[in-house]
Design an enzyme around this catalytic site. Structure first.
Site, PDB file in Angstrom:
ATOM      1  N   CYS A  68      42.253  36.859  47.001  1.00 39.03           N
ATOM      2  CA  CYS A  68      43.122  37.373  48.065  1.00 39.03           C
ATOM      3  C   CYS A  68      42.444  37.299  49.419  1.00 39.03           C
ATOM      4  O   CYS A  68      43.098  37.085  50.437  1.00 39.03           O
ATOM      5  CB  CYS A  68      43.498  38.825  47.776  1.00 39.03           C
ATOM      6  SG  CYS A  68      44.503  39.057  46.317  1.00 39.03           S
ATOM      7  N   GLU A 120      47.043  46.522  46.711  1.00 37.93           N
ATOM      8  CA  GLU A 120      46.282  45.438  47.354  1.00 37.93           C
ATOM      9  C   GLU A 120      46.955  44.148  46.925  1.00 37.93           C
ATOM     10  O   GLU A 120      46.875  43.744  45.768  1.00 37.93           O
ATOM     11  CB  GLU A 120      44.807  45.486  46.921  1.00 37.93           C
ATOM     12  CG  GLU A 120      43.909  44.565  47.742  1.00 37.93           C
ATOM     13  CD  GLU A 120      43.721  43.198  47.123  1.00 37.93           C
ATOM     14  OE1 GLU A 120      44.404  42.253  47.612  1.00 37.93           O
ATOM     15  OE2 GLU A 120      42.936  43.060  46.188  1.00 37.93           O
ATOM     16  N   GLY A 128      47.792  42.652  43.066  1.00 35.71           N
ATOM     17  CA  GLY A 128      48.689  41.615  42.566  1.00 35.71           C
ATOM     18  C   GLY A 128      49.494  40.966  43.668  1.00 35.71           C
ATOM     19  O   GLY A 128      49.124  40.994  44.849  1.00 35.71           O
TER      20      GLY A 128
END
Length: 476
Positions: A272, A238, A216
């Site tokens: 990400c 992460e 998140g």
């Protein structure tokens, strides 16, 4: 990266189709009491599961892989409806989940095998035991992969698991529960909780939760780490990334631009580990600008439910508007727009492939994570400055080097870039065979490979030695 696309009314969660803005299905949310009951039941189920053999667990996880492949079209369509992923990317995500399940079914036992230690006497070894119920707090952007990424190794290690998924993908969350249960995972051992974020802290502190894993945002990571730390529970985080790719003067520029565009546009830029900052040596900057515009222009907005579409909507209108504000503020502070950058006049969360150049400190495209299809070109005088720019970031998830000299690329990737992953001449991606995770504000801990499965085990030292027979006491 946490979702804001669902409309929560009373105890109902309703999804929104990001391609059209139309309301989707409604789901009933769980209460905190429901979640605590699920945690207690999972802890009880774990007590039996941890004593099953690797062979028995592997058969179930392999069955999950089989079911994922059989249902790939349905699950891809579900992702399209809930968060806008294209069908092509959705099918690829399901196949990746299936491969991940197969990998850990095949390798978990060897990853967790006892390791002998020579202490010069007796038998000494390290063993890896499961620790209990892992609470997973997951985002919307890879709604199947990021769950299976933790679940397959956690279950193969002998743990139980609870899933608190993002609020805009409840259908995906329940589908994952269904596929695992259909494969043979005990009902209470893995449960999906449609739970408000406001209840997460209390669930983290529940006595039946042993550890937490979160994918998140940085604020979400800080919140989870604070709650977990207050009760001395381990967590793996992460978080965000602003992945930098160095484009060196010896690179094949058209080829480098294609890698850069692929890195930037994975999942519509909502990743990400998407390439976000392209740090280009000044000698090749004009050529790279032209080549990147050509490579990015290939991505055309289209209906994500249609075959062949390579750029669907973003996950929500709110997210799209935030990205557009980042682009506009960057331009106002000196960036130049080379491609895209305009909000289309149509319903839904649409944004075109966009390229900015002359990106510099003080601009959102330089300083922040832009979670959408926006590539930022940053100039550097030489290799040393390029490395310094790449490392001058709060994030450290992925990174890349684009060069014609493999020895040079290997040196920079291995020794110079401050990131959990560094790839040379290809885009960064996760893989069950390699550790995945970051440093700095990108989080800590690892997923995948032996490093990932060992995050949620008790690494125990054992020494076994026979009692020495005592000598009888002589009485005079």
């Amino acid at each position: 990266m946490m979702a804001d696309g669902a409309d929560r009314a009373s105890n109902q969660v309703r999804t929104v189709n990001p391609a059209t803005g139309e309301a989707g299905k409604s789901y009933t949310a769980h209460s905190l009491d429901d979640a605590r009951a699920a945690a207690k039941a999972a802890r009880a189920a774990y007590g039996q599961w941890r004593r099953t053999s690797f062979t028995d667990r592997a058969a179930i996880i392999r069955k999950a892989a089989e079911l994922l492949r059989a249902r790939a079209d349905d699950y891809a369509a579900l992702m399209t409806a809930e968060m806008g992923k294209t069908l092509t990317e959705g099918r690829a995500e399901i196949e990746k989940c299936a491969f991940h399940c197969d990998w850990f079914a095949d390798h978990a036992e060897s990853y967790l095998a006892n390791e002998p230690v020579d202490l010069g006497g007796g038998e000494a070894f390290v063993t890896f035991n499961p620790i209990g119920v892992v609470l997973a707090i997951m985002p919307w952007n890879f709604p199947f992969w990021q769950v299976i990424r933790f679940a397959a190794p956690a279950l193969m290690a002998g743990n139980g698991a609870l899933l608190k998924h993002a609020s805009n993908v409840p259908g995906c969350a329940l589908a994952i529960e269904e596929v695992l249960h259909d494969a043979g995972v005990p009902h209470d051992l893995f449960r999906t909780l449609i739970l408000p974020s406001s209840e997460i802290e209390a669930l983290i502190k529940d006595e039946n939760i042993a550890a937490i894993t979160l994918t998140g945002s940085v604020p979400a990571g800080r919140s989870v780490a604070t709650a977990a730390g207050s009760v001395l529970k381990k967590c793996v985080l992460e978080l965000g990334g602003a992945d930098a790719y160095l484009v060196l003067e010896d690179a094949d520029i058209p080829a480098a631009a294609k890698v850069a565009a692929t890195a930037r546009m994975v999942n519509g830029g909502q990743s990400c580990i998407a390439g976000k900052r392209f740090i280009v040596l000044e000698a090749v900057k004009p050529q790279f600008e032209q080549a990147l515009v050509e490579a990015m222009a290939v991505f055309k907005m289209g209906d994500p439910a249609q075959e062949g579409t390579n750029l669907g909507p973003l996950q929500s209108v709110k997210a799209r508007d935030e990205i557009h504000q980042q682009v506009e503020k960057s331009i106002a502070n000196g960036a130049r727009l080379l491609l895209g950058g305009e909000v289309p006049d149509r319903p839904g969360a649409w944004y075109p492939a966009t390229v900015l150049t002359d990106v510099a400190p003080g601009q959102p495209a330089h300083d922040e994570e832009v979670f959408g299809p926006v590539a930022a070109i940053i100039a550097a005088r030489d290799e040393a400055e390029a490395i310094a720019i790449a490392n001058a970031s709060e994030f450290g998830l992925g990174s890349g080097v684009l060069t014609g000299d493999l020895d040079r690329g290997r040196r920079i990737a291995a020794n110079e870039l401050e990131a959990g992953m560094s790839f040379v001449n290809e885009n960064v991606r996760s893989d069950p065979r390699m550790p995945f995770g970051g440093v700095k504000n990108s989080g800590f801990g690892r997923e995948c490979a032996a490093y990932g499965i060992r995050e949620f085990v008790n690494i125990k030292a054992v020494h076994v030695k026979a009692l020495e027979a005592s000598k009888p006491t002589r009485v005079e």
